[in-house]
Motif scaffolding. Structure first.
Motif, short mmCIF file in Angstrom:
data_model
loop_
_atom_site.label_atom_id
_atom_site.label_comp_id
_atom_site.label_asym_id
_atom_site.label_seq_id
_atom_site.Cartn_x
_atom_site.Cartn_y
_atom_site.Cartn_z
N ALA B 22 0.84 -1.21 0.00
CA ALA B 22 0.00 0.00 0.00
C ALA B 22 0.87 1.26 0.00
CB ALA B 22 -0.92 0.00 1.22
N ALA B 23 1.94 1.24 0.82
CA ALA B 23 2.83 2.41 0.90
C ALA B 23 3.52 2.65 -0.44
CB ALA B 23 3.86 2.21 2.00
N ILE B 24 3.93 1.56 -1.11
CA ILE B 24 4.60 1.69 -2.41
C ILE B 24 3.65 2.30 -3.43
CG2 ILE B 24 5.62 0.39 -4.32
CD1 ILE B 24 6.54 -1.63 -2.03
N VAL B 25 2.40 1.83 -3.44
CA VAL B 25 1.41 2.38 -4.38
C VAL B 25 1.25 3.88 -4.15
CG1 VAL B 25 -1.05 2.42 -4.93
CG2 VAL B 25 0.16 0.23 -4.76
N LEU B 26 1.15 4.28 -2.88
CA LEU B 26 0.99 5.72 -2.59
C LEU B 26 2.21 6.51 -3.06
CD1 LEU B 26 -0.69 5.66 0.93
CD2 LEU B 26 -1.72 6.33 -1.24
N SER B 27 3.40 5.95 -2.86
CA SER B 27 4.63 6.64 -3.30
C SER B 27 4.64 6.82 -4.81
CB SER B 27 5.87 5.84 -2.90
OG SER B 27 6.05 5.90 -1.53
N ILE B 28 4.27 5.77 -5.52
CA ILE B 28 4.29 5.84 -6.99
C ILE B 28 3.25 6.84 -7.47
CG2 ILE B 28 4.02 4.51 -9.12
CD1 ILE B 28 6.38 3.58 -7.52
N ALA B 29 2.06 6.78 -6.88
CA ALA B 29 1.00 7.71 -7.29
C ALA B 29 1.45 9.15 -7.04
CB ALA B 29 -0.28 7.42 -6.52
N GLU B 30 2.11 9.35 -5.90
CA GLU B 30 2.53 10.69 -5.51
C GLU B 30 3.63 11.22 -6.44
OE1 GLU B 30 2.86 11.50 -1.16
OE2 GLU B 30 4.95 11.49 -1.75
N ALA B 31 4.43 10.30 -7.00
CA ALA B 31 5.53 10.71 -7.88
C ALA B 31 4.99 11.37 -9.14
CB ALA B 31 6.40 9.52 -8.23
N ALA B 32 3.70 11.13 -9.45
CA ALA B 32 3.12 11.73 -10.66
C ALA B 32 2.70 13.17 -10.44
CB ALA B 32 1.91 10.91 -11.11
N ILE B 33 2.63 13.60 -9.16
CA ILE B 33 2.22 14.97 -8.87
C ILE B 33 3.39 15.91 -9.14
CG2 ILE B 33 1.37 16.54 -7.08
CD1 ILE B 33 0.27 14.08 -5.62
N GLY B 43 3.88 13.09 0.94
CA GLY B 43 4.40 12.01 1.79
C GLY B 43 3.31 11.09 2.28
N LEU B 44 2.41 10.71 1.37
CA LEU B 44 1.24 9.90 1.76
C LEU B 44 1.63 8.54 2.33
CD1 LEU B 44 -1.05 10.70 -1.30
CD2 LEU B 44 -1.22 11.61 1.01
N ALA B 45 2.79 8.00 1.89
CA ALA B 45 3.20 6.69 2.40
C ALA B 45 3.40 6.73 3.91
CB ALA B 45 4.49 6.25 1.70
#
Lengths: 127, 171
Positions: B22-33, B43-45
């Motif tokens: 779950a933390a990895i998914v949030l990091s990847i999603a956040e990298a698109a911002i 820092g959603l992870a």
């Protein structure tokens, strides 16, 4: 979800931590980006520094030059050349200096007064 | 012939894997911002890390946080790039701080306190590494108010989300 419900999730210490974080941010912003208030008055005679007066208390300083004595006056946050034997009195007419980096130069008597803050605005100055 | 060694994953391993995913998914999603400055991001992870910390303790949180740093960097092609070391340092300082902060009295200090403190530890560790290694110049501190504001804002928001998730679980 209403704002009130979000606020219910906060515990007393949380308010303190968040307020401390906001205060720390504001303090950092002011000290790093805010105005640079002068802290000392540097007095030079014939190119040599003869005195560094702190700007947090009043004081007076007399400097001898080739023409006579220049009187410097310091008050909290500001400084001026109170009197000078030079012919044109430019440095006296400048009045109180309040900004960091500001300088009053009594060229005939070879005396200068400059305010300094925490940062140097210029690497060097020549006249 | 020796017996083959079987490593059995226990419940804790499965939990760590799930939370790390779950933390990895949030990091990847956040990298698109898009972000104006490296380091200014939500820092959603950290929501997941805090959740694990408060539910299952520090060592599982440390596993999730570190797995997240390595896996997210690997997926983004940043492994062993400067950004990876900044991320790793931030996570290590955060974990060190959380190890102490988790002992704060719970009645007074909730997830929001932990989240804000963690955000400051994260950005503090990153700034120190950046100052020592990447940008060895005092001028770097001129950016500090921006990072401090980011840590305050997103630390609070992430903490509130964590508190909400914990509350929902209890109900």
């Amino acid at each position: 979800m209403h704002l009130r419900q979000w606020l219910l999730l906060l515990r007393p210490g949380d308010y303190a931590v968040v307020l401390a974080a906001i205060a720390a941010t504001l303090a950092a912003g002011l000290s790093l980006w805010g105005p640079d208030l002068p802290t000392t008055a540097v007095i030079r005679a014939a190119g040599q520094t003869v005195a560094s007066l702190p700007l947090d208390r009043p004081g007076v300083f007399d400097v001898k030059g080739p023409l006579g004595t220049t009187h410097i006056e310091v008050q909290p946050g500001r400084a001026r050349v109170a009197s000078d034997p030079g012919p044109r009195q430019y440095c006296v007419k400048q009045g109180w200096l309040t900004r960091s980096g500001a300088a009053a130069i009594c060229a005939p008597n070879e005396v200068s007064l400059q305010l300094q803050g925490r940062r140097e605005a210029y690497d060097s100055m020549s006249y | 012939m020796t017996e083959p060694v079987l490593i059995r994953a226990d419940a804790s391993d499965h939990r760590v894997a799930r939370y790390a995913a779950a933390a990895i998914v949030l990091s990847i999603a956040e990298a698109a911002i898009p972000t104006p400055l490296p380091g200014v991001k939500p820092g959603l992870a950290n929501i997941i890390v805090l959740l694990v910390l408060l539910r299952h303790g520090w060592s599982e949180a440390a596993w999730v946080a570190l797995l997240r740093v390595f896996a997210a960097s690997l997926l983004l092609g940043q492994l062993f790039a400067p950004g990876f070391f900044l991320s790793l340092t931030g996570t290590l300082t955060t974990l060190a701080l959380l190890a102490a902060a988790v002992h704060l009295p719970r009645r007074w200090f909730g997830p929001v306190s932990l989240s804000v403190l963690a955000a400051f530890a994260h950005i503090g560790g990153q700034m120190l590494l950046a100052r020592v290694w990447l940008v060895p110049h005092e001028g770097l501190w001129g950016l500090w108010p921006v990072f401090s504001a980011t840590a305050t804002l997103f630390g609070t928001i992430n903490g509130l989300i964590t508190a909400k998730l914990l509350q929902d679980q209890r109900q």
